[in-house]
Write an enzyme that holds these catalytic residues in place. Structure first.
Site: not given
Length: 308
Positions: A223, A71
């Site tokens: 989502g 990350y």
């Protein structure tokens, strides 16, 4: 829905092995940059802003952080930000979960997933960046459906050596979980899941609870938007519940996630202090049976079709 006095304790707790965490945690994937995670042209986030968000998360009772050495943006590393904001020393109750497997080179380009012999180097890199002598929880991130025995076995050896306290797996199938558990205890499964996102995953989620394994959805808010975040379009059901409760759609999605079982944890990420406080406050939102039935309808329908 106000978030002024609500802390992560309102979400309840779960124990990862022997480590108790509040069920609302914090994911650092979005912290190193603005906009889409891993985008090569993403602007690095302001360093002081990122540090402040991490510190505020802990002030709000968040004691479960999800991070990884891969990350990073052109100037920011999530692990380094965590170390700078919270290390020296870290809060005693803070549980830091990392993941290994994926690899990026110095330019940020993706490389091949680590094999068994390369996982120790990834674990040691996480240790170095975080300034720790052991990692609380390490998830093996998986691609595909092939056997994970050799790679998970390598992590189990590092657990025996004291570099790792607990093990988890990510982006996996029930067969992967059974295979891993035959080698060493598994405290959590991290899989992509949310309202309308992979309703076929419901049975696996329930099975994890029956086995005492935490289920930790990623992209519970985003989502189908994945790394880019939540899209502009929201389902009518989520909007209806949000309006009725005076909450945001993101809060409704997080609350729904936590209602899936006491073993389900949430790790929403943000670089915005207001969004952070709203995410934490979602842990206090108790949905009614009627609201849950309405949201279940949206979930069973599956992903919304893409706009033309």
């Amino acid at each position: 829905m106000t978030s002024e006095t609500i802390t992560a304790a309102a979400s309840g707790t779960w124990t990862l092995g022997d480590l108790k965490v509040n069920r609302i945690g914090f994911g650092t994937m979005r912290l190193p940059q603005r906009g889409e995670a891993f985008a090569p042209d993403a602007l690095p986030r302001d360093r002081d802003e990122a540090l402040a968000v991490l510190r505020r998360a802990v002030e709000l009772g968040v004691n479960h952080l999800d991070t990884a050495a891969f990350y990073f943006s052109s100037l920011r590393s999530a692990n380094e930000l965590v170390n700078r904001a919270l290390g020296g020393p870290y809060p005693e109750d803070l549980v830091i979960t990392t993941k290994v497997g994926p690899a990026r080179d110095a330019s940020g380009a993706w490389a091949d997933h680590a094999g068994p012999g390369e996982l120790r180097g990834q674990v040691e890199e996480n240790l170095r960046q975080l300034g720790r002598d052991h990692l609380d929880v390490v998830n093996l991130r998986v691609l595909g459906t092939a056997s994970i025995a050799e790679r998970f076995g390598a992590l189990a050896e590092l657990r025996e050596a004291g570099l790792i306290r607990h093990l988890g797996i990510s982006n996996v199938t029930p067969a992967h979980l059974a295979e891993a558990q035959a080698i060493a205890p598994v405290v959590c499964v991290q899989n992509r899941y949310g309202i309308g996102l992979r309703p076929e995953e419901d049975a696996f989620l329930r099975s994890c609870g029956e086995q005492g394994v935490a289920y930790v959805p990623f992209y519970a808010i985003a989502g189908a938007g994945r790394e880019a975040g939540a899209g502009a379009h929201e389902t009518p059901e989520v909007l209806a519940v949000a309006e009725g409760r005076g909450a945001s759609p993101a809060q409704v999605r997080l609350a729904w996630t936590l209602h899936r079982g006491d073993h389900v944890l949430a790790i929403p990420g943000t670089g915005d202090p207001a969004h952070l406080e709203a995410n934490v406050a979602a842990g206090a939102l108790r949905l009614t049976d009627e609201e849950l039935a309405l949201l279940e309808r949206a979930h069973r329908r599956g992903p919304e079709p893409a706009a033309a």
